[in-house]
Design an enzyme around this catalytic site. Structure first.
Site, PDB file in Angstrom:
ATOM      1  CD  GLU A  39      -1.965  -3.924   5.037  1.00  0.00           C
ATOM      2  OE1 GLU A  39      -1.486  -4.743   4.265  1.00  0.00           O
ATOM      3  OE2 GLU A  39      -3.248  -3.629   4.539  1.00  0.00           O
ATOM      4  CD  GLU A  75      -1.609 -10.404   4.466  1.00  0.00           C
ATOM      5  OE1 GLU A  75      -1.642  -9.364   5.374  1.00  0.00           O
ATOM      6  OE2 GLU A  75      -2.220 -10.197   3.312  1.00  0.00           O
ATOM      7  CG  HIS A 135      -1.678  -1.395   1.097  1.00  0.00           C
ATOM      8  ND1 HIS A 135      -2.733  -1.763   0.442  1.00  0.00           N
ATOM      9  CD2 HIS A 135      -1.473  -2.461   2.052  1.00  0.00           C
ATOM     10  CE1 HIS A 135      -3.189  -2.978   0.506  1.00  0.00           C
ATOM     11  NE2 HIS A 135      -2.275  -3.344   1.692  1.00  0.00           N
ATOM     12  CG  HIS A 172       0.954  -6.986   2.450  1.00  0.00           C
ATOM     13  ND1 HIS A 172      -0.092  -5.923   1.889  1.00  0.00           N
ATOM     14  CD2 HIS A 172       1.689  -7.447   1.194  1.00  0.00           C
ATOM     15  CE1 HIS A 172       0.322  -5.793   0.381  1.00  0.00           C
ATOM     16  NE2 HIS A 172       1.272  -6.742   0.185  1.00  0.00           N
TER      17      HIS A 172
END
Length: 264
Positions: free
Chosen positions: A95, A228, A58, A150
């Site tokens: 995030e 993650e 992101h 992430h």
């Protein structure tokens, strides 16, 4: 996967990265104060000649540019938005800020071992890049390993981390399936050993998941995995990810996993 100015914190190198070494110099890297033991000659050169691409998921400007990031791009198995805003904790820790902080802590640890490190974005204030462009950065760099960082936004009852491996997209990523699995297992093992975090309770199996709907994996020609690092919707995971010292442990664990893959 669905800021406040950083307060300098001290990173303590993992024993695997600094065993038998004396105290080293203190330096500042992109606002993070890094204190590490002076590496031995073998550790310092362990990753010489290797190229690692770090992809912090992101970006900080995505939310204010919905038109740009919603543009669909081809990922071979379908079309997906160029990028997304990512998730956040209940307290508002995003995030994109988390992934950027872990990546900027991880970069100097790898460089201290001789690796060339390429980031897919230079800061946490921009927009994108699109997921296909991120994959292209790793391909162009001829990366020996690509790690996309992430944090998840799963139901709050679920906790733990998992590593996402590329599934076979026949005729496109055949050559990276096996080396990517080796990379993923090395990262998974080191992350669990170094942080003590459990495997995700809500998805995957033994901390591993295979997917064919992620552009960063489908379009890669280099060994690549996503991690993650935890579930931001879970209070326990959120507390860990919001803690700078713990993010330092995460970075050190990821460095150990990359080293294992690249030298094993």
């Amino acid at each position: 996967m669905r800021v406040h100015p950083a307060v300098p914190v001290v990173l303590t190198a993992l024993a695997t990265l600094s065993a038998a070494c004396g105290g080293g110099p203190v330096r500042t890297t992109q606002g993070v104060v890094v204190t590490s033991a002076s590496p031995s000659q073998s550790t310092r050169n362990a990753l010489a000649g290797k190229v690692v691409v770090l992809d912090p998921g992101h970006n900080g400007g995505n939310a204010s540019h919905p038109k740009e990031i919603s543009r669909p791009v081809d990922i071979i198995t379908g079309r997906k938005p160029c990028n997304t805003t990512g998730t956040q904790t209940a307290a508002g820790y995003t995030e994109h800020a988390f992934t950027w902080d872990v990546a900027r802590r991880l970069k100097p640890l790898l460089e201290d071992m001789g690796a060339k490190v390429v980031l897919t974005r230079p800061d946490d204030t921009g927009v994108g890049p699109c997921i296909n462009e991120r994959a292209a950065i790793g391909n162009k760099a001829r990366a020996d390993a690509v790690l996309s960082i992430h944090a998840d936004g799963a139901p709050p009852a679920g906790h733990g981390f998992h590593v996402i491996l590329p599934g076979l997209v026949a005729g496109h990523n055949d050559a990276i399936i096996q080396p990517s699995r080796k990379l993923g297992v090395a990262v998974r093992n080191a992350f669990r050993d170094g942080t003590g975090m459990p495997y995700a309770t809500y998805t995957g199996e033994q901390g591993l998941q295979t997917r064919t709907d992620l552009g960063g994996l489908n379009l890669s020609t280099r060994p690549a995995v996503f991690i993650e690092c935890g579930n931001m919707a879970n209070p326990g995971d959120a507390a860990k990810m919001s803690d700078g010292e713990f993010r330092g442990e995460m970075a050190g664990s990821l460095a150990a996993g990359l080293k294992q893959f690249l030298t094993g």
